[in-house]
Design a protein around this motif. Structure first.
Motif, mmCIF file in Angstrom:
data_model
loop_
_atom_site.group_PDB
_atom_site.id
_atom_site.type_symbol
_atom_site.label_atom_id
_atom_site.label_comp_id
_atom_site.label_asym_id
_atom_site.label_seq_id
_atom_site.Cartn_x
_atom_site.Cartn_y
_atom_site.Cartn_z
ATOM 1 N N VAL A 101 -71.464 -6.817 22.779
ATOM 2 C CA VAL A 101 -72.652 -7.247 22.037
ATOM 3 C C VAL A 101 -73.349 -8.388 22.773
ATOM 4 N N THR A 102 -72.561 -9.295 23.365
ATOM 5 C CA THR A 102 -73.154 -10.403 24.116
ATOM 6 C C THR A 102 -73.965 -9.886 25.299
ATOM 7 N N SER A 103 -73.457 -8.850 25.970
ATOM 8 C CA SER A 103 -74.183 -8.338 27.139
ATOM 9 C C SER A 103 -75.537 -7.753 26.724
ATOM 10 N N ILE A 104 -75.648 -7.307 25.486
ATOM 11 C CA ILE A 104 -76.944 -6.827 24.992
ATOM 12 C C ILE A 104 -77.828 -8.003 24.575
ATOM 13 N N THR A 105 -77.261 -8.931 23.820
ATOM 14 C CA THR A 105 -78.097 -10.039 23.332
ATOM 15 C C THR A 105 -78.606 -10.894 24.495
ATOM 16 N N ASP A 106 -77.886 -10.893 25.617
ATOM 17 C CA ASP A 106 -78.373 -11.603 26.800
ATOM 18 C C ASP A 106 -79.694 -11.020 27.297
ATOM 19 N N GLN A 107 -79.932 -9.734 26.976
ATOM 20 C CA GLN A 107 -81.169 -9.092 27.435
ATOM 21 C C GLN A 107 -82.299 -9.224 26.418
ATOM 22 N N LEU A 108 -81.974 -9.781 25.233
ATOM 23 C CA LEU A 108 -82.977 -9.861 24.175
ATOM 24 C C LEU A 108 -83.727 -11.186 24.246
ATOM 25 N N SER A 109 -84.966 -11.132 23.837
ATOM 26 C CA SER A 109 -85.729 -12.357 23.692
ATOM 27 C C SER A 109 -85.498 -12.866 22.267
ATOM 28 N N LEU A 110 -84.563 -13.792 22.127
ATOM 29 C CA LEU A 110 -84.098 -14.177 20.795
ATOM 30 C C LEU A 110 -85.166 -14.909 19.982
ATOM 31 N N ASP A 111 -86.143 -15.510 20.679
ATOM 32 C CA ASP A 111 -87.220 -16.190 19.953
ATOM 33 C C ASP A 111 -88.108 -15.209 19.200
ATOM 34 N N ASP A 112 -88.071 -13.935 19.621
ATOM 35 C CA ASP A 112 -88.963 -12.939 19.021
ATOM 36 C C ASP A 112 -88.211 -12.014 18.068
ATOM 37 N N LEU A 113 -87.193 -12.541 17.400
ATOM 38 C CA LEU A 113 -86.328 -11.685 16.605
ATOM 39 C C LEU A 113 -85.970 -12.345 15.268
ATOM 40 N N ASP A 114 -85.938 -11.544 14.198
ATOM 41 C CA ASP A 114 -85.502 -12.044 12.889
ATOM 42 C C ASP A 114 -84.152 -11.469 12.476
ATOM 43 N N ILE A 115 -83.946 -10.184 12.807
ATOM 44 C CA ILE A 115 -82.740 -9.494 12.329
ATOM 45 C C ILE A 115 -82.104 -8.708 13.476
ATOM 46 N N LEU A 116 -80.792 -8.825 13.600
ATOM 47 C CA LEU A 116 -80.042 -7.998 14.553
ATOM 48 C C LEU A 116 -79.046 -7.157 13.756
ATOM 49 N N LEU A 117 -79.218 -5.840 13.840
ATOM 50 C CA LEU A 117 -78.326 -4.934 13.106
ATOM 51 C C LEU A 117 -77.439 -4.199 14.113
ATOM 52 N N VAL A 118 -76.137 -4.335 13.932
ATOM 53 C CA VAL A 118 -75.197 -3.707 14.853
ATOM 54 C C VAL A 118 -74.484 -2.574 14.142
ATOM 55 N N GLU A 119 -74.633 -1.364 14.657
ATOM 56 C CA GLU A 119 -73.922 -0.218 14.100
ATOM 57 C C GLU A 119 -72.639 -0.032 14.900
ATOM 58 N N ASN A 120 -71.529 -0.291 14.273
ATOM 59 C CA ASN A 120 -70.246 -0.196 14.964
ATOM 60 C C ASN A 120 -69.843 1.273 15.143
ATOM 61 N N VAL A 121 -68.774 1.499 15.878
ATOM 62 C CA VAL A 121 -68.220 2.838 16.021
ATOM 63 C C VAL A 121 -67.661 3.278 14.666
ATOM 64 N N GLY A 122 -67.834 4.545 14.307
ATOM 65 C CA GLY A 122 -67.332 5.055 13.031
ATOM 66 C C GLY A 122 -65.810 5.041 12.997
ATOM 67 N N ASN A 123 -65.254 4.064 12.290
ATOM 68 C CA ASN A 123 -63.805 3.846 12.321
ATOM 69 C C ASN A 123 -63.523 2.699 11.357
ATOM 70 N N LEU A 124 -62.633 2.905 10.402
ATOM 71 C CA LEU A 124 -62.363 1.846 9.416
ATOM 72 C C LEU A 124 -61.160 0.981 9.798
ATOM 73 N N VAL A 125 -60.569 1.228 10.960
ATOM 74 C CA VAL A 125 -59.387 0.449 11.338
ATOM 75 C C VAL A 125 -59.711 -0.534 12.462
ATOM 76 N N CYS A 126 -59.960 -0.001 13.643
ATOM 77 C CA CYS A 126 -60.022 -0.843 14.837
ATOM 78 C C CYS A 126 -61.137 -1.902 14.818
ATOM 79 N N PRO A 127 -62.358 -1.568 14.366
ATOM 80 C CA PRO A 127 -63.412 -2.590 14.419
ATOM 81 C C PRO A 127 -63.098 -3.833 13.584
ATOM 82 N N SER A 128 -62.156 -3.730 12.642
ATOM 83 C CA SER A 128 -61.905 -4.878 11.768
ATOM 84 C C SER A 128 -61.283 -6.051 12.522
ATOM 85 N N SER A 129 -60.658 -5.804 13.661
ATOM 86 C CA SER A 129 -60.021 -6.891 14.410
ATOM 87 C C SER A 129 -61.013 -7.674 15.266
#
Lengths: 222, 121
Positions: A101-129
């Protein structure tokens, strides 16, 4: 003779550190960040499509769409009107981590943004860590799944702040019971904010969009 | 199956400790693993064995101490065990509770054969 050397270090400390500094950066720019998690097929991409359509004119939204393979979700989000959409193809890995996620946000112009929505991989176990630096995790569940899912995957429901119950247009077509799923979710996490909606019919989307807008405004005025 | 990733993180951390402490061999790694972490101890041990094969960590044992889940009530301050993931206070019934144990995923200690280390006591 064996010697014991005390270490006392968290295994995911590197991810947590990255996530922490990402959270600080996003907060400094007053950007609301949500991490959407669910089983495959609960409707994360559909919900984001509807959310973009409703909030695009009022807020500047960036989307990160994580998938194991294909950029299909990112394409869908662009078609739905997403102006800033980044795919992350994990190539088999079952979750997003803070580095991705950091490698993406490094490419974003954060001053021009209000909301960042991250769609995780479909999985109820691993993303929780993996903390991604989000303000909140939003867990989706749909009425075509078992209403005992909160009990089966307590880690994810405990770490989430919001539960969205999708596909309410199909209620009655399966054994899914609304009262039961809510009770199960509350027994894991009594502070969950809940929404019932259907991305297909649009029922119940208004309160979700309104809540999300309010969260973004609150973050902006901090 | 994120256990393989986590096993890789553990191996990297142990290697770093080894080089910092001048250790040539580690016999065992003690890990504290909370039951709320969504990390399976068997899969983790299996993954660790696979990724350390043919490396300096080959044969190093992963000793996993599983930590049961416990919570504390915001209302009445009671601390209680949560065996079945039911997070409401047994005293006052409130479900405004905070997890106080069960999220651990940390390396507690390393076991090394004496004298393989220049710095350990």
């Amino acid at each position: 003779m064996m010697d014991k050397i005390a270490i006392e270090k968290k295994v995911l400390s590197e991810n947590d550190k990255l996530a922490g500094s990402l959270r600080e950066r996003l907060t400094a720019h007053r950007i609301l960040c949500l991490n959407l998690v669910s089983s495959p097929g609960s409707g994360k991409t559909s919900l984001l499509e509807k959310t973009i359509a409703a909030l695009n004119s009022e807020f500047r939204i960036a989307l990160i769409a994580g998938d194991v393979q294909t950029e299909n979700d990112a394409r869908r989000l662009k078609r739905a009107g997403g102006k800033v959409v980044f795919p992350i193809v994990t190539g088999g890995r079952c979750h997003l981590d803070a580095r991705m996620v950091t490698s993406i946000t490094d490419q974003l112009s954060l001053d021009d943004l209000d909301i960042l929505l991250v769609e995780n991989v479909g999985n109820l176990v691993c993303p929780s860590s993996y903390d991604l630096g989000e303000d909140m995790k939003v867990v989706l569940i749909s009425t075509t799944e078992g209403d005992d899912k909160p009990l089966k995957y307590p880690g994810m429901f405990l770490r989430s702040s919001v539960m969205v119950i999708n596909k309410i247009d199909l209620l009655g077509s399966s054994d899914f019971d609304m009262a039961t799923v809510k009770q199960n979710a509350r027994s894991i996490n009594g502070q969950l904010i809940m929404f019932e909606l259907s991305c297909r019919t649009g029922a119940g989307l208004a309160p979700w969009n309104q809540w999300l807008g309010e969260q973004a405004k609150r973050k902006r005025s901090r | 199956m994120h256990e393989l990733n986590i096993a890789g993180n553990i191996a990297d951390m142990v290697r770093r400790e080894m080089s910092e402490r001048g250790l040539s061999q580690v016999e065992a790694i003690s890990l504290r693993l909370g039951r709320m972490t969504d990390v399976n101890p068997d899969a983790l041990s299996f993954g660790f064995g696979v990724i350390t094969r043919d490396t300096e960590l080959a044969g190093a044992k992963l000793i996993i101490e599983e930590i049961p889940v416990a919570a504390k009530c915001h209302q009445c301050e009671r601390e209680f065990d949560v065996p079945e993931f039911s997070f409401s206070c047994p005293s006052c019934g409130s479900n405004a509770v905070r997890l106080i144990r069960g999220m651990e995923l940390e390396i507690a200690s390393l076991e090394v054969v004496e004298n393989t280390s220049a710095t350990s006591l």
